[in-house]
Scaffold this motif. Structure first.
Motif, PDB file in Angstrom:
ATOM      1  N   ALA B 190       0.827  -1.205   0.000  1.00 16.88           N
ATOM      2  CA  ALA B 190       0.000   0.000   0.000  1.00 16.88           C
ATOM      3  C   ALA B 190       0.862   1.256   0.000  1.00 16.88           C
ATOM      4  O   ALA B 190       0.554   2.225  -0.702  1.00 16.88           O
ATOM      5  CB  ALA B 190      -0.922  -0.009   1.210  1.00 16.88           C
ATOM      6  N   LEU B 191       1.934   1.244   0.778  1.00 19.19           N
ATOM      7  CA  LEU B 191       2.787   2.431   0.816  1.00 19.19           C
ATOM      8  C   LEU B 191       3.399   2.689  -0.555  1.00 19.19           C
ATOM      9  O   LEU B 191       3.464   3.827  -1.024  1.00 19.19           O
ATOM     10  CB  LEU B 191       3.893   2.266   1.867  1.00 19.19           C
ATOM     11  CG  LEU B 191       3.420   2.185   3.319  1.00 19.19           C
ATOM     12  CD1 LEU B 191       4.603   2.161   4.270  1.00 19.19           C
ATOM     13  CD2 LEU B 191       2.497   3.336   3.657  1.00 19.19           C
ATOM     14  N   LEU B 192       3.826   1.617  -1.217  1.00 17.26           N
ATOM     15  CA  LEU B 192       4.424   1.808  -2.533  1.00 17.26           C
ATOM     16  C   LEU B 192       3.388   2.264  -3.545  1.00 17.26           C
ATOM     17  O   LEU B 192       3.657   3.126  -4.375  1.00 17.26           O
ATOM     18  CB  LEU B 192       5.082   0.508  -2.990  1.00 17.26           C
ATOM     19  CG  LEU B 192       6.451   0.305  -2.359  1.00 17.26           C
ATOM     20  CD1 LEU B 192       6.952  -1.089  -2.599  1.00 17.26           C
ATOM     21  CD2 LEU B 192       7.418   1.335  -2.926  1.00 17.26           C
ATOM     22  N   VAL B 323      -0.447  11.667  -0.509  1.00 17.95           N
ATOM     23  CA  VAL B 323       0.432  10.622   0.036  1.00 17.95           C
ATOM     24  C   VAL B 323       0.335  10.590   1.563  1.00 17.95           C
ATOM     25  O   VAL B 323       0.156   9.532   2.177  1.00 17.95           O
ATOM     26  CB  VAL B 323       1.884  10.851  -0.426  1.00 17.95           C
ATOM     27  CG1 VAL B 323       2.812   9.870   0.255  1.00 17.95           C
ATOM     28  CG2 VAL B 323       1.983  10.703  -1.930  1.00 17.95           C
ATOM     29  N   VAL B 324       0.379  11.770   2.169  1.00 10.08           N
ATOM     30  CA  VAL B 324       0.328  11.811   3.635  1.00 10.08           C
ATOM     31  C   VAL B 324      -1.005  11.263   4.158  1.00 10.08           C
ATOM     32  O   VAL B 324      -1.053  10.435   5.075  1.00 10.08           O
ATOM     33  CB  VAL B 324       0.557  13.253   4.132  1.00 10.08           C
ATOM     34  CG1 VAL B 324       0.354  13.328   5.632  1.00 10.08           C
ATOM     35  CG2 VAL B 324       1.944  13.721   3.761  1.00 10.08           C
ATOM     36  N   LEU B 330      -4.036   4.455   6.056  1.00  9.93           N
ATOM     37  CA  LEU B 330      -3.608   3.064   5.980  1.00  9.93           C
ATOM     38  C   LEU B 330      -3.330   2.496   7.360  1.00  9.93           C
ATOM     39  O   LEU B 330      -3.820   1.419   7.716  1.00  9.93           O
ATOM     40  CB  LEU B 330      -2.318   2.961   5.173  1.00  9.93           C
ATOM     41  CG  LEU B 330      -2.457   3.093   3.679  1.00  9.93           C
ATOM     42  CD1 LEU B 330      -1.102   2.903   3.030  1.00  9.93           C
ATOM     43  CD2 LEU B 330      -3.439   2.071   3.175  1.00  9.93           C
ATOM     44  N   PHE B 331      -2.549   3.243   8.137  1.00  7.13           N
ATOM     45  CA  PHE B 331      -2.158   2.695   9.432  1.00  7.13           C
ATOM     46  C   PHE B 331      -3.363   2.593  10.355  1.00  7.13           C
ATOM     47  O   PHE B 331      -3.494   1.639  11.122  1.00  7.13           O
ATOM     48  CB  PHE B 331      -1.032   3.539  10.048  1.00  7.13           C
ATOM     49  CG  PHE B 331       0.283   3.238   9.409  1.00  7.13           C
ATOM     50  CD1 PHE B 331       0.987   2.095   9.783  1.00  7.13           C
ATOM     51  CD2 PHE B 331       0.790   4.034   8.402  1.00  7.13           C
ATOM     52  CE1 PHE B 331       2.197   1.788   9.172  1.00  7.13           C
ATOM     53  CE2 PHE B 331       1.990   3.721   7.791  1.00  7.13           C
ATOM     54  CZ  PHE B 331       2.696   2.602   8.179  1.00  7.13           C
ATOM     55  N   PHE B 332      -4.270   3.547  10.236  1.00  6.04           N
ATOM     56  CA  PHE B 332      -5.463   3.484  11.068  1.00  6.04           C
ATOM     57  C   PHE B 332      -6.331   2.290  10.670  1.00  6.04           C
ATOM     58  O   PHE B 332      -6.742   1.479  11.507  1.00  6.04           O
ATOM     59  CB  PHE B 332      -6.242   4.789  10.941  1.00  6.04           C
ATOM     60  CG  PHE B 332      -7.506   4.795  11.728  1.00  6.04           C
ATOM     61  CD1 PHE B 332      -7.467   4.925  13.113  1.00  6.04           C
ATOM     62  CD2 PHE B 332      -8.738   4.643  11.102  1.00  6.04           C
ATOM     63  CE1 PHE B 332      -8.635   4.920  13.851  1.00  6.04           C
ATOM     64  CE2 PHE B 332      -9.904   4.631  11.837  1.00  6.04           C
ATOM     65  CZ  PHE B 332      -9.858   4.765  13.217  1.00  6.04           C
ATOM     66  N   LEU B 337      -8.552  -3.314  11.116  1.00  8.60           N
ATOM     67  CA  LEU B 337      -8.697  -4.626  10.489  1.00  8.60           C
ATOM     68  C   LEU B 337      -7.992  -5.708  11.309  1.00  8.60           C
ATOM     69  O   LEU B 337      -8.525  -6.813  11.491  1.00  8.60           O
ATOM     70  CB  LEU B 337      -8.129  -4.597   9.070  1.00  8.60           C
ATOM     71  CG  LEU B 337      -8.968  -3.849   8.030  1.00  8.60           C
ATOM     72  CD1 LEU B 337      -8.267  -3.857   6.684  1.00  8.60           C
ATOM     73  CD2 LEU B 337     -10.344  -4.484   7.904  1.00  8.60           C
ATOM     74  N   THR B 338      -6.804  -5.369  11.797  1.00  9.57           N
ATOM     75  CA  THR B 338      -6.057  -6.358  12.577  1.00  9.57           C
ATOM     76  C   THR B 338      -6.819  -6.728  13.848  1.00  9.57           C
ATOM     77  O   THR B 338      -6.965  -7.909  14.185  1.00  9.57           O
ATOM     78  CB  THR B 338      -4.672  -5.800  12.947  1.00  9.57           C
ATOM     79  OG1 THR B 338      -4.021  -5.395  11.746  1.00  9.57           O
ATOM     80  CG2 THR B 338      -3.829  -6.847  13.649  1.00  9.57           C
TER      81      THR B 338
END
Ligand SMILES: Nc1ncnc2c1ncn2[C@@H]1O[C@H](COP(=O)(O)OP(=O)(O)O)[C@@H](O)[C@H]1O
Ligand SMILES: [Mg+2]
Lengths: 347, 350
Positions: B190-192, B323-324, B330-332, B337-338
């Protein structure tokens, strides 16, 4: 025949900045209208509001019963297919050649064969004088060519309503004259309702049936061309004569001190002569809007200011009695096309 | 200077049909205000000191100001900084500043909903989709592969050293593979995609927007969302899923290599622990995460690209923001999800 556009009480602001307010007017079906206005008065914003790209916070724009401001997106998308909009900078797709740009609406909205598309596109390109440039990318041509390509793209679906944003900017005077003629010829051929936004005085004087002017966040006036062209309203008079003396200043409006100084020494405006309206090129059908406008304007006559009334009567003089009997071509130098289609007045 | 400003030409009253009948091409209202509106109250002064135009006190402007004045106490001149004083008459007020982030969030969700709906609208822009897929894949495959080897190694080494401390070396393999597949791989992908693909998508849409290409498209009755955004979002989703598979494999191999070569793990223990701890849903959640992250990256990039603020510089800012914002989201979302997965899917052998 073109479609009537009714604008009612339109008000648009960006944040705290009010662009214009309470603009109401009717673009009569099939007629050519011009909206004048100094730079930055929101002419482009007005065009984009009519077509539903910008959402004014108040008011309505009615086209065939669809309100381009508040109707559901689906209806607005449908109604947009009636439009051809020529953007101020052409707004061509940078990644496509001119040919593909102009063919885009055809490929999107019709199931025509490629040969048929080619024929139509080349015809439109010839109309605007772009033959030979079809393979070029928009980045490779001049601003004037981009505008003409934008016009060709706007015309390719035979729109019922054509909006032109400053068709003259970036064109030399000769090309502007050709363009004026082209616009009138177009109107004769497809009888579309046209709104041209410009500050070019030649176009304003020779092309439209109706004229309006935006200034100082308001619609100053909108009506038959003779009304604006004979108006002694300071803003209009100053604009039409292109002088510094008057309410219009460099930053749109002058300050009170300057204005007061000017008013102490009022410089009379040279009397403006009413140039005749352009006629379609020989060989083309006469404009269907002309008799309609004639009927409409003659019905409006009692309410018009004296100079405008005189000018209209002069322009219609050879044709004789008013409304209803308009059979033949409107004679005389001024094809003051008239339009009955607009509304109760004519009937 | 304003009170004797001659009125624009007006038709005589009898000639004016009822509003809405369409029989009157003349300006209504705007011109009429001139007469109906009250003269500027003497001594009130310029109510808009931040505006330099003296015409602010023109009757045209004082008329719309009346509703604003009504809201304040009677007899009170509006405060000089009355923010709505020269906005439109009536109830309209510019929305409050403080709500801006909420409004942006709302728009993002609205775009996500529109994209989800338009995915099923014909005609599907297959060509655009393939082009975008190819483009996003080509800019992400190599960096992803290059990042995933050291990343798998780092996790393997770290987990390996930890399990050694705990005396559970035999579980190194399973633990590090789970960490790679469930966490590292979807995030790397995802970051890429956000950094390489999303920024390009955002810049592309943004420059089209300021060149008015998107407006032109809308005017021609073609929806830019359906035509441009949907293929891009689908492309980022598909690339994310496929790339996630690749990164998982490469990362796992990297982990295996480092564990076996550098930490003297035995291949047999590595594989055995793997089958003891891992289960099929671990792979599913990995792919689901990748799919969702790809969607997010595409939507955020498109959203920022469709709404650049003012000119070419705005496009640069938009790319930066996209991007930011994607990273933050994503991290949230990964956390949510985790947590959900760990709650809902019982761990193997637990
Ligand atoms: N998208 C926008 N956001 C904020 N302000 C805008 C926007 N578009 C136009 N404006 C403002 O509206 C006013 C009118 O602009 P415009 O319609 O382009 O004028 P013109 O009559 O020259 O075409 C300008 O003051 C401009 O700053
Ligand atoms: Mg403009």
């Amino acid at each position: 025949m073109g479609t009537e556009v009714v604008v009612e009480g339109l008000t648009k602001s960006f944040g705290k900045q009010n662009v214009w307010q309470d603009v109401s007017l009717t673009l009569p079906a099939g007629e050519v209208s011009v909206m004048l206005g100094p730079s930055g008065t929101g002419k482009t914003v007005f065009l984009k509001s009519i077509i539903g790209l910008l959402k004014p916070e108040r008011g309505r724009v009615l086209i065939d019963g669809v309100d381009m401001v508040n109707s559901p997106e689906r209806d607005i998308y449908e109604t947009r297919k009636l439009f051809g909009l020529m953007f101020q900078d052409g707004a061509l797709f940078g990644s496509m050649s001119l040919f593909d740009n102009i063919a885009f609406p055809l490929r999107e909205h019709t199931r025509k064969k490629e040969s048929e598309i080619r024929r139509i596109v080349m015809e439109r390109m010839e109309m605007v004088g772009l033959v030979g440039a079809e393979g070029k990318l928009p980045g490779e041509i001049s601003g004037g060519m981009r505008k003409r390509a934008g016009l060709a793209r706007a015309l390719v679906l035979d729109p019922q309503i054509i909006l032109c944003d400053e068709p003259d900017s970036g064109l030399d005077p000769v090309r502007t004259a050709y363009l004026s003629q082209l616009l009138i010829d177009l109107n004769a051929q497809i009888d579309a309702t046209m709104l041209i936004v410009t500050h070019n005085l030649d176009i304003a004087a020779t092309v439209p049936d109706n004229m309006g002017m935006l200034f100082r966040r308001n619609l100053v006036t909108f009506g038959p061309r003779e009304v604006l062209l004979t108006s002694d309203e300071p803003v209009v008079a100053q604009f039409l004569s292109g002088r510094r003396e008057g309410p219009i200043g460099m930053s749109e409006e002058k300050d009170a001190a300057t204005l007061a100084r000017e008013q102490r020494t009022p410089a009379p405006y040279a009397p403006r002569t009413l140039a005749p309206q352009l006629e379609p090129s020989p060989g083309l059908p006469s404009r269907a809007a002309v008799p309609r406008r004639r009927e409409r304007v003659l019905a409006l006559l009692p309410g018009l200011p004296e100079p405008a009334r005189a000018a209209i009567l002069r322009s219609y003089a050879p044709a004789g009695p008013p409304a209803g009997t308009v059979g033949g071509p409107v004679g005389g130098p001024v094809g003051g096309p008239v339009n009955g289609a607009v509304g109760g007045a004519a009937s | 200077m304003t009170a004797d400003h001659p009125g624009p030409p007006r038709p005589a009253p009898p000639a004016t049909p009822a509003p809405g009948s369409g029989g009157e091409p003349f300006a209504r209202g705007a011109a009429g205000d001139h007469v109906r509106g009250p003269a500027a109250p003497p001594g009130r002064g310029n109510p808009h000191p931040y505006e330099t135009h003296p015409y602010e006190t023109h009757p045209h402007e004082t008329h719309p100001a009346r509703p604003a004045a009504n809201r304040t106490a009677p007899g009170h001149a509006p405060p000089p900084t009355e923010p709505v004083a020269h906005s439109a008459p009536g109830a309209y007020r510019p929305p409050a500043r403080a709500l801006a982030p909420l409004r942006e969030t709302g728009r993002l969700f609205a775009l996500a909903a529109t994209v989800a709906r338009d995915m099923f609208r014909r005609p599907f822009q297959f060509r655009e989709f393939v082009e975008q897929f190819w483009f996003v894949a080509s800019v992400t495959i190599l960096p992803a592969a290059l990042v995933s080897i050291p990343f798998g190694a780092v996790i393997a080494l770290q987990v390996g050293s930890l399990t050694q401390q705990l005396g559970a070396q035999s579980f190194t393999g399973g633990a590090s593979v789970l960490a790679v597949i469930q966490q590292a791989s979807p995030l790397i992908v995802a970051l890429l995609i956000a950094g390489a693909g999303g920024s390009a998508i955002c810049a592309d849409l943004g420059s089209r927007k300021i060149r008015e290409e998107l407006d032109a498209m809308e005017v021609m009755g073609v929806s830019p969302v359906q035509r441009l955004v949907v293929p891009r979002v689908l492309a980022t989703m598909l690339v994310a899923v496929l790339l996630n598979g690749m990164v998982s494999v490469v990362g796992t191999l990297g982990g295996y290599f480092f564990n076996v070569i550098m930490q003297d793990g035995t291949p047999g223990a590595y594989l055995a622990s793997f089958s003891a701890l891992a289960q099929l849903p671990d792979l599913w959640i990995s792919e689901i995460k990748a799919l969702i992250f790809g969607f997010l990256a595409g939507i955020v990039a498109a959203h920022r690209g469709l709404n650049p603020r003012g000119g070419p510089k705005g496009v640069g800012d938009a790319v930066n923001q996209s991007v930011v914002i994607t990273f933050l989201l994503l991290f949230f979302v990964n956390m949510v999800l985790t947590a959900l997965y760990l709650q809902l899917v019982p761990a193997k052998g637990a």
